[in-house]
Scaffold this motif. Sequence first.
Motif: not given
Length: 573
Positions: A275-289, A319-323
């Motif tokens: 899941m950390s990959e998902i949160t990293d990706l979301l952060e990179e893409k500027g999607l996380l708020q 988050t699990r489902d995204l992963a």
Amino acid sequence: MEEIMKLEEAKRTVQEAISTALTEIAPQVLTAQKVMNLLEVPKNDRMGDFAFPAFQLAKNLHQAPQQIAQQILDQLDQTAFAKVQVQGPYLNFFLHREEVAATTLAEVIAAGADFGSSAQGQQKQVVIDMSSPNIAKPMSMGHLRSTVIGNSIAKILTKLDYQPVKINHLGDWGTQFGKLMVAYKKWGSEEDVKRDPINSLQKYYVKFHQLDQEHPELDDEAREWFKKLENGDQEATYLWRWFRKESLKAFTKVYDQLGVTFDSFKGEAFYNDKMSEITDLLEEKGLLQTSKGAEIVDLGPDLPPALIKKSDGATLYITRDLAAALYRQRTYHFAKALYVVGSEQSVHFEQLKAVLQKMGYDWAQDIEHIRFGLITSGGKKLSTRAGRVILLEDVLHDSVQLAQAQIDAKNPTLPDKETVAHAVGVGAVIFHDLKNNRTDNFDFQLEEVVRFEGETGPYVQYTHARAQSVLRKAATQVQEQSTIITVGESDWNIVKQLANFPEVITQAGAQREPSVIAKYALRLAKSFNHYYAHSKILVADEQLDYRLNLLKATTIVLKEALNLLGVQAPDEM
Ligand code: ARG
């Protein structure tokens, strides 16, 4: 073998004849596709096998429909049909029954269980997220729905040359484990869990929820235990493993009874390190708020934001489902990813798709939520927390008992009675679930599920066994004769339905809708029983061959239809 005349092809022939005739009288008014769409299959056989209503043309040409129908008929090349008639505003087409019957029966018998297969799927992989019960809770009727619907869709897709991958996304992680651990430590006993894991764990869980209203400190403790689990604490991990193992054992018993297997049991916990990959990706893409300390992805005005991380750092279901989605795409390169989950999770799957889309993954469009309706009991929602559950194991048990009793009463000398009772009892439960449109809600009544007459699985199974038994008798009693066919009304009905089976499978596959097959099986069984009640099968006349072939083809198709639903078809019952 002769040219095969499937019903779709016959329909095409009708359309072509009409379109050709129309070039003479009203060119370019109706496209070929429009003509095709207008063609009806009349309810009454006397109106032919296909009917063309002339209303639309009449409107366009400002003439009476009956007149138009007659004009078409005058121009029509009738060689492909036994008869074409104007009846009122309709043009009715009658097929050469004998020809269609001969080719259809030959085709079904030559193909056997493969009849109705097609190559459309080109071996593409379709992942099916199905069943996915939650550890330490009993498998509910909702999970039954997901299991049998998913299993049937997998079988239908296999028939259409796709490669399904059946994934059991076990609910083996989450805050409920914290609650369970608290409850177990307070009120549990090791012996009880060993003896009757699911029921004991369930009892603890219910007790927790009975008390936590007045004792909020229980919730605090539960959060702490879950935290321990997430941090790899030894005792927490040990308990988690144990609960999971015992639960899986119990689930496996149910799956064995239903005859359902899986290609993967990777559940929610499998994604802990992904899941950390998902949160990293979301952060990179500027999607996380950040919102009130929690991390979210905003999804615009139409959807609630996706909650990716809670304020305490705990990750969430989505988050699990995204992963999981990412993992499945990488592992299987799926053409489609189906999620067979209740309608109540619709928003969740819309969010899942929306986040993946925002992340730039084109394959998000290949995700489909295969929703299904709720099962209620006495009009009320089933709920584990409230202890209002119907246990699948009990339902299966009761249904098999009833099948056993019926067989003992009606056919006491039947060989291998227990196997048959099992096939009938379990078949009744599965069929009952699959015969309604999957999105329909229904109220659960045990008497309904274990009813064997009327529109039920056992009725179809019984029809199949009955035809089989006539065929067995024929093999020992009568000489086969040469075939001269005259097709009567009730056998024509059967022939047409048999010829339509490939279409029905394609439709069921496209709609991800097993009920299309179940309803078809009921219709075919009914038509067969009508025919059987009104004809003598085992008479050594020139039509004997034809009748036996009709029976044989019917058994093949009924058995395969049941098979596509995951229901067995015993030869005798
Ligand atoms: N365990 C969930 C439940 O019982 C269903 C999981 C469905 N699959 C998924 N990938 N979310 O509600």
